[in-house]
Design a protein around this motif. Structure first.
Motif, PDB file in Angstrom:
ATOM      1  N   TYR A  42     -37.026  -2.193 -14.487  1.00  0.00           N
ATOM      2  CA  TYR A  42     -37.212  -1.240 -15.588  1.00  0.00           C
ATOM      3  C   TYR A  42     -37.389   0.177 -15.055  1.00  0.00           C
ATOM      4  O   TYR A  42     -36.778   1.121 -15.569  1.00  0.00           O
ATOM      5  CB  TYR A  42     -38.418  -1.656 -16.436  1.00  0.00           C
ATOM      6  CG  TYR A  42     -38.760  -0.660 -17.504  1.00  0.00           C
ATOM      7  CD1 TYR A  42     -38.001  -0.569 -18.668  1.00  0.00           C
ATOM      8  CD2 TYR A  42     -39.840   0.211 -17.347  1.00  0.00           C
ATOM      9  CE1 TYR A  42     -38.302   0.356 -19.650  1.00  0.00           C
ATOM     10  CE2 TYR A  42     -40.141   1.138 -18.313  1.00  0.00           C
ATOM     11  CZ  TYR A  42     -39.380   1.207 -19.471  1.00  0.00           C
ATOM     12  OH  TYR A  42     -39.685   2.132 -20.430  1.00  0.00           O
ATOM     13  N   VAL A  43     -38.208   0.333 -14.023  1.00  0.00           N
ATOM     14  CA  VAL A  43     -38.425   1.661 -13.434  1.00  0.00           C
ATOM     15  C   VAL A  43     -37.120   2.215 -12.875  1.00  0.00           C
ATOM     16  O   VAL A  43     -36.794   3.389 -13.068  1.00  0.00           O
ATOM     17  CB  VAL A  43     -39.524   1.602 -12.348  1.00  0.00           C
ATOM     18  CG1 VAL A  43     -39.586   2.889 -11.554  1.00  0.00           C
ATOM     19  CG2 VAL A  43     -40.870   1.291 -12.970  1.00  0.00           C
ATOM     20  N   THR A  46     -34.756   3.247 -15.847  1.00  0.00           N
ATOM     21  CA  THR A  46     -35.187   4.460 -16.549  1.00  0.00           C
ATOM     22  C   THR A  46     -35.039   5.697 -15.674  1.00  0.00           C
ATOM     23  O   THR A  46     -34.721   6.769 -16.174  1.00  0.00           O
ATOM     24  CB  THR A  46     -36.642   4.343 -17.031  1.00  0.00           C
ATOM     25  OG1 THR A  46     -37.484   4.030 -15.923  1.00  0.00           O
ATOM     26  CG2 THR A  46     -36.777   3.287 -18.106  1.00  0.00           C
ATOM     27  N   SER A  47     -35.242   5.548 -14.358  1.00  0.00           N
ATOM     28  CA  SER A  47     -35.073   6.718 -13.491  1.00  0.00           C
ATOM     29  C   SER A  47     -33.601   7.062 -13.334  1.00  0.00           C
ATOM     30  O   SER A  47     -33.245   8.234 -13.216  1.00  0.00           O
ATOM     31  CB  SER A  47     -35.712   6.478 -12.120  1.00  0.00           C
ATOM     32  OG  SER A  47     -35.049   5.453 -11.431  1.00  0.00           O
ATOM     33  N   GLY A  49     -31.396   6.668 -15.660  1.00  0.00           N
ATOM     34  CA  GLY A  49     -30.999   7.266 -16.936  1.00  0.00           C
ATOM     35  C   GLY A  49     -31.362   8.733 -17.026  1.00  0.00           C
ATOM     36  O   GLY A  49     -30.681   9.508 -17.676  1.00  0.00           O
ATOM     37  N   GLY A  50     -32.427   9.178 -16.358  1.00  0.00           N
ATOM     38  CA  GLY A  50     -32.851  10.571 -16.410  1.00  0.00           C
ATOM     39  C   GLY A  50     -32.330  11.400 -15.268  1.00  0.00           C
ATOM     40  O   GLY A  50     -32.740  12.535 -15.081  1.00  0.00           O
TER      41      GLY A  50
END
Length: 195
Positions: A42-43, A46-47, A49-50
């Motif tokens: 998950y981390v 999400t990283s 994606g940004g």
């Protein structure tokens, strides 16, 4: 009949045998392993994606930096400091809520004249932008910092000795400080380090 008895006893032996618990341990181990793997996954997702987006933020509230320093006031400061005798060039910029003024004076200037020019520049700035209004924090708001750098030359191949550099600094939370950046505050400590 004997055959019938044999089959009955073997099927009753199977019924009395306890089931193995191996499959429960395997599932428990898989769950224990999958929890951290899921968190790390998950981390990472999400990283990713940004990525390619800057991290933006603002350390100032809507009450801070009010009144704001305008471009017209910056031009006035530049003209006023440029008119001081002995000043060769002036650069004024306002970044990160700090008004920075770099003053290049004549290469032959002494420490006394450099200090006098830095002090006169401070006086010119606070005449245009009063320190109590623009460079002093209040309980409700944070305000600007002021940094004035006056120097006779920057060290390079043609200039290696005799540099004079004064800094006048006024933070929103503190008082005005003037410092000779080319002299050590503690010469004994410098002698111990340099030897």
């Amino acid at each position: 009949m004997a055959k019938n008895m044999k089959t009955k006893t073997s099927s009753s032996a199977k019924k009395n045998k306890k089931p193995k618990q191996g499959h429960k341990i395997v599932w428990f181990t898989l769950v224990i392993i999958l929890i951290p793997v899921a968190i790390v996954g998950y981390v990472l997702l999400t990283s990713l994606g940004g990525q390619n987006e800057p991290v933006v933020g603002n350390r100032f509230d809507s009450n801070d930096l009010n009144p704001a320093i305008s471009n017209d006031q910056i031009d006035q400061v530049q003209n006023a400091v440029s008119s001081i005798g002995g000043v060769e060039s002036v650069e004024v910029n306002l970044k990160s809520a700090t008004l920075r003024i770099s003053i290049d004076i004549a290469d032959s200037s002494s420490a006394e004249s450099c200090n006098a020019i830095a002090q006169e520049a401070y006086n010119q700035v606070v005449a245009i932008l009063p320190a109590e209004t623009y460079f002093t924090n209040t309980e409700e708001a944070k305000m600007y910092d002021l940094e004035i750098d006056a120097y006779n030359f920057l060290l390079d191949d043609s200039h290696s000795d005799g540099q004079v550099y004064f800094k006048v600094y006024k933070s929103g939370a503190g008082s005005t400080v003037t410092q000779n950046m080319t002299e050590a505050k503690d010469p004994e400590l410098v002698n111990q380090i340099v030897r």
